[in-house]
Enzyme design. Structure first.
Site, PDB file in Angstrom:
ATOM      1  N   ALA A  68       0.838  -1.201   0.000  1.00 55.91           N
ATOM      2  CA  ALA A  68       0.000   0.000   0.000  1.00 55.91           C
ATOM      3  C   ALA A  68       0.865   1.241   0.000  1.00 55.91           C
ATOM      4  O   ALA A  68       2.012   1.225   0.447  1.00 55.91           O
ATOM      5  CB  ALA A  68      -0.911   0.004   1.226  1.00 55.91           C
ATOM      6  N   ASP A  69       0.279   2.317  -0.508  1.00 55.61           N
ATOM      7  CA  ASP A  69       0.936   3.614  -0.438  1.00 55.61           C
ATOM      8  C   ASP A  69      -0.138   4.687  -0.324  1.00 55.61           C
ATOM      9  O   ASP A  69      -1.250   4.522  -0.831  1.00 55.61           O
ATOM     10  CB  ASP A  69       1.805   3.872  -1.667  1.00 55.61           C
ATOM     11  CG  ASP A  69       2.715   5.067  -1.453  1.00 55.61           C
ATOM     12  OD1 ASP A  69       3.649   4.944  -0.637  1.00 55.61           O
ATOM     13  OD2 ASP A  69       2.477   6.125  -2.061  1.00 55.61           O
ATOM     14  N   THR A  70       0.194   5.770   0.353  1.00 57.24           N
ATOM     15  CA  THR A  70      -0.732   6.881   0.532  1.00 57.24           C
ATOM     16  C   THR A  70      -0.086   8.157   0.014  1.00 57.24           C
ATOM     17  O   THR A  70       1.035   8.483   0.403  1.00 57.24           O
ATOM     18  CB  THR A  70      -1.108   7.059   2.020  1.00 57.24           C
ATOM     19  OG1 THR A  70      -1.667   5.835   2.504  1.00 57.24           O
ATOM     20  CG2 THR A  70      -2.106   8.185   2.207  1.00 57.24           C
TER      21      THR A  70
END
Length: 193
Positions: A68-70
């Site tokens: 995941a990445d934000t």
């Protein structure tokens, strides 16, 4: 089958626990998070989530990997993790009284190489922040290691007038989409409701 979270984020671990998932391992992926030249924020979130899952998959090919990445963005401007108080103050000043987007990239990679790749966008509206509110938030230290220099699940929750989209995406991982991706790949970790 082992389930691995390709992240050192305690927030992502907590979010998974909310839907009954406890990763067998937590293996931070070490990828360069520098935006590519002219890269759109949505493309960056997708690329980094995929890269993180695939990086961890190299050493754990029999596991299911969640990457995941934000990315926090105002227009095309990407607000990463503030490097110091001055940058955190600049980010909060920019966010004050306006809308921004939190773009979450998600990659769930099965041992056989099948992948579900998603990008989710949540619109967040901040109230106008006073200098005292910004000073207080900076002093709290909560801005450390947070994209956009704030944590919606903490003190900065008082800054948010409204959101449109997934709350858990703003925290760091869209759990609804994680659950659907796992089920779509035929992966049913113990505890997943």
């Amino acid at each position: 089958m082992a389930l691995i979270l390709a992240s050192a984020s305690p927030r992502r671990v907590e979010l998974l626990a909310q839907i009954g998932i406890t990763p067998n391992l937590i293996v931070p992926a070490h990828v360069d998070e520098t935006p590519l030249d002219r890269e759109r924020p949505i493309d960056m979130a997708r690329r980094l989530a995929d890269a993180k899952a695939r990086e961890v998959h190299k050493n754990h090919p029999q596991a299911c990997i969640i990457g995941a990445d934000t990315v926090v963005t105002v227009g095309r401007r990407i607000l990463g993790k503030a490097e110091d108080e001055a940058q955190a103050r600049a980010f909060l000043t920019l966010l004050s009284g306006r809308s921004h987007r939190v773009i979450g990239g998600l990659c769930v990679l099965a041992p056989d190489g099948r992948a579900v790749l998603r990008v989710l966008t949540t619109k967040v509206d901040f109230k106008r922040l006073s200098a005292a509110e910004i000073d207080g938030y900076i002093a709290s230290g909560e801005w450390h290691d947070k994209a956009g220099a704030y944590a919606i699940q903490g003190l900065a929750g008082a800054f948010v007038k409204s959101i449109n989209g997934s709350y858990s995406n703003v925290v760091g991982l869209a759990v609804h989409d994680v659950a659907n991706a796992l089920k779509g790949l035929g992966i049913h970790p113990p505890g997943l409701v």
